[in-house]
Scaffold this motif. Structure first.
Motif, mmCIF file in Angstrom:
data_model
loop_
_atom_site.group_PDB
_atom_site.id
_atom_site.type_symbol
_atom_site.label_atom_id
_atom_site.label_comp_id
_atom_site.label_asym_id
_atom_site.label_seq_id
_atom_site.Cartn_x
_atom_site.Cartn_y
_atom_site.Cartn_z
ATOM 1 N N THR A 38 0.477 -12.616 7.549
ATOM 2 C CA THR A 38 -0.108 -11.335 7.926
ATOM 3 C C THR A 38 -1.079 -11.551 9.069
ATOM 4 N N ASP A 40 -3.743 -9.610 11.171
ATOM 5 C CA ASP A 40 -4.590 -8.419 11.139
ATOM 6 C C ASP A 40 -5.426 -8.410 12.419
ATOM 7 N N GLU A 42 -8.153 -7.349 14.264
ATOM 8 C CA GLU A 42 -9.421 -6.693 13.929
ATOM 9 C C GLU A 42 -10.076 -6.055 15.149
ATOM 10 N N LYS A 148 -0.804 -5.843 11.549
ATOM 11 C CA LYS A 148 -1.655 -4.657 11.423
ATOM 12 C C LYS A 148 -2.354 -4.421 12.757
#
Length: 200
Positions: A38, A40, A42, A148
């Protein structure tokens, strides 16, 4: 070499993770029953990467040695939910990590690696590109990659271009959790190198 570090008695798993994202290589009899990565994003300057894998080791091992992308920070490596003591060496184009087990291990185990890096991110004017790769040089039976996007980022829409123009390869699913866009790819098993590029 690293095999000589502890009185010349160490047997270990050699795993290579580099390029734009993790790439695993092993010279031993090891395979992944599952591998979930994963990424991510940010911010435009930082990605938090988490790798969760079920690893099957057919021969007794005392340590793992692997390489991550450059410019990592906040590294944490856990094996069967116990945090490993690791040594980190910055090298040109990669980061070398050496982690020791408290006692020799074999069989099925969980492996988790977590770290931060700005390396997979490239700023393109008002857009942000994420690039990563995973090379299946050992058997990986169930591979999942999740990306993400940062809060407020979307996949661009331009006249004459489908959304898939900005996503390579085409994601198996693209959805929102109500705040952020999430892309997911899944391969059962992974039979070739996985390269991903997303512009948002």
């Amino acid at each position: 070499m690293l095999m000589k570090l502890k009185n010349g008695l160490l047997i270990g798993i050699f795993i290579l993770l580099f390029s734009f994202g993790p790439v695993f290589v092993s010279a031993n009899k090891v395979f992944f029953e599952s591998y979930i990565e994963t990424a991510d994003i940010e911010s435009k300057n930082n990605v938090n990467e988490t790798i969760e894998a079920i690893i099957n080791i057919n021969e007794t091992q005392n340590f793992i040695n692997f390489f991550l992308m450059p410019r990592i920070s906040n590294l944490k490596v856990s094996f069967d939910e116990l945090e490993l003591e690791c040594e980190i060496y910055e090298k040109i184009g990669k980061t070398e990590v050496l982690c020791f087990f408290e006692k020799p291990v074999s069989g099925k185990h969980s492996l988790q690696i977590n770290f931060d890096s700005s390396y997979p991110l490239i700023s393109l004017n008002k857009k942000l590109m994420f690039r990563s790769s995973y090379d299946s040089l050992i058997e990986t039976k169930n591979f999942i990659f999740i990306l993400k996007l940062p809060l407020g980022y979307i996949i661009p829409e331009e006249p004459g271009k489908d959304k898939s123009f900005f996503i390579s390869p085409k994601a198996d699913s693209l959805y929102s959790d109500g705040q952020r866009i999430i892309l997911r790819w899944e391969e059962k098993p992974l039979s070739e190198k996985f390269d991903v590029s997303v512009i948002s």
